[in-house]
Enzyme design. Structure first.
Site, PDB file in Angstrom:
ATOM      1  N   LYS A   1       1.157  -1.140  -0.349  1.00  0.00           N
ATOM      2  CA  LYS A   1       0.320  -0.064   0.403  1.00  0.00           C
ATOM      3  C   LYS A   1       0.746   1.146   0.524  1.00  0.00           C
ATOM      4  CE  LYS A   1      -4.301  -1.771   1.644  1.00  0.00           C
ATOM      5  NZ  LYS A   1      -4.724  -1.854   3.052  1.00  0.00           N
TER       6      LYS A   1
ATOM      7  N   ARG B   1      -2.987  -9.611   5.371  1.00  0.00           N
ATOM      8  CA  ARG B   1      -3.330  -9.937   4.640  1.00  0.00           C
ATOM      9  C   ARG B   1      -2.690  -9.187   3.230  1.00  0.00           C
ATOM     10  NH1 ARG B   1      -5.810  -7.030   0.354  1.00  0.00           N
ATOM     11  NH2 ARG B   1      -7.671  -8.224  -0.810  1.00  0.00           N
TER      12      ARG B   1
END
Ligand code: PT1
Length: 276
Positions: A215, A249
């Site tokens: 991210k 995740r």
């Protein structure tokens, strides 16, 4: 099939089935490629495979329920049939929830925390687990100017309210997982405050899942583009695992598995007064 590893951090491997992820548009090649990718992640140590047909990254546009079902259902069926691994569906739509669980998914991973009309009822009608995630705003615009008075408190209170909504709808606590939603309507400072204080979510008394893999928060700290965030992502997963997070995740399963092995080895030697 068990999706939690008591006393350990489980790895959820990301399997995107959006047109930009595998391409060719044709069914068979796409499904075969997706199963191959899932198989590789399982071999590398993935404990859960998370299958998603709607991009929720910042700026992403919505997809119809029919399109999302067409993308994820055949892949869920194939992975469930061919691999011995629990499958999660990354969706918010009641139609997709119902079809995905019917196809064999045992966890509904919803970045909208079952706030879409009919989503609570769709999960309540199944025996599946559900991951409730915090997001401020909507994917298309959530990064425009996220604001909090106290991010930890607001995330915790939102999740607490969604947990109650689940219980009121007949979804028992034993099926619930919570997620602070890294990068979903959060500036770097908000993401870092959450990562530094994940223990604050433990008062909810539920398993915690986090997703930071590749991210922009990793890019913001390391100065690297999306293709070069593996090492930073593993470091972030390790920091979360040291705080006792139940599921991470991730895209890069092999490296994360090594990071988590180091966590486990160190934790076995931690003194009581030094524990998370
Ligand atoms: C997540 C998550 C998810 N993240 C759960 N599901 C994504 N439970 C999809 C960026 O800042 O954290 N938890 N499903 C992916 N979403 C993003 C968000 C991808 C932000 C990238 C960014 O770059």
């Amino acid at each position: 099939m068990a999706i939690l590893k008591p006393g350990k951090t489980a790895i959820m491997g990301v399997l995107n089935v959006t047109p930009d992820s595998f391409s060719d548009g044709g069914q068979y090649l796409d499904i075969a490629a997706a199963v191959l990718r899932a198989r590789a992640m399982v071999a590398q140590g993935a404990d859960i495979i998370d299958i998603g047909g709607e991009s929720t990254r910042p700026g992403a546009s919505p997809v119809s329920a029919d399109e999302e079902c067409a993308r994820v259902v055949p892949v869920i069926q194939a992975v469930v049939r061919e691999l011995d691994v629990p499958v999660s569906v990354d969706t918010s739509k009641p139609e997709v929830i119902t079809a995905a669980v019917q196809a064999g998914a045992c966890l509904v991973n919803d970045v909208r925390a079952l706030q879409e009309p009919g989503a609570l009822e769709a999960v309540a009608a199944t025996n599946a687990w559900v991951c409730l995630m915090h997001m401020q705003g909507k994917p298309r615009t959530m990064q425009s100017n996220p604001r909090y008075n106290a991010v930890l408190v607001e995330v915790r209170d939102f999740l607490s309210a969604r947990v109650q909504a689940c219980i009121d709808s007949g979804i028992g606590r034993e099926r619930l997982i919570v997620d602070p939603g890294f990068g979903f309507g959060k500036k770097l400072e908000h993401n870092l405050e959450l990562l530094a204080n994940l223990g604050a979510l433990r008062v909810l008394g539920l398993p915690i899942l986090v997703g930071m893999s590749r991210k922009s928060m990793i890019g913001a700290v390391t100065g690297r583009d999306a293709g070069n965030r593996v090492h930073g992502s593993i470091a972030a997963a390790v920091i979360a695992a040291m705080q006792g997070v139940d599921i991470v995740r991730v895209h890069d399963v092999a490296g994360t598995a090594d990071g988590l092995r180091i966590c486990e080895a160190v934790k076995a030697h931690m003194h009581g007064d030094n524990k998370a």
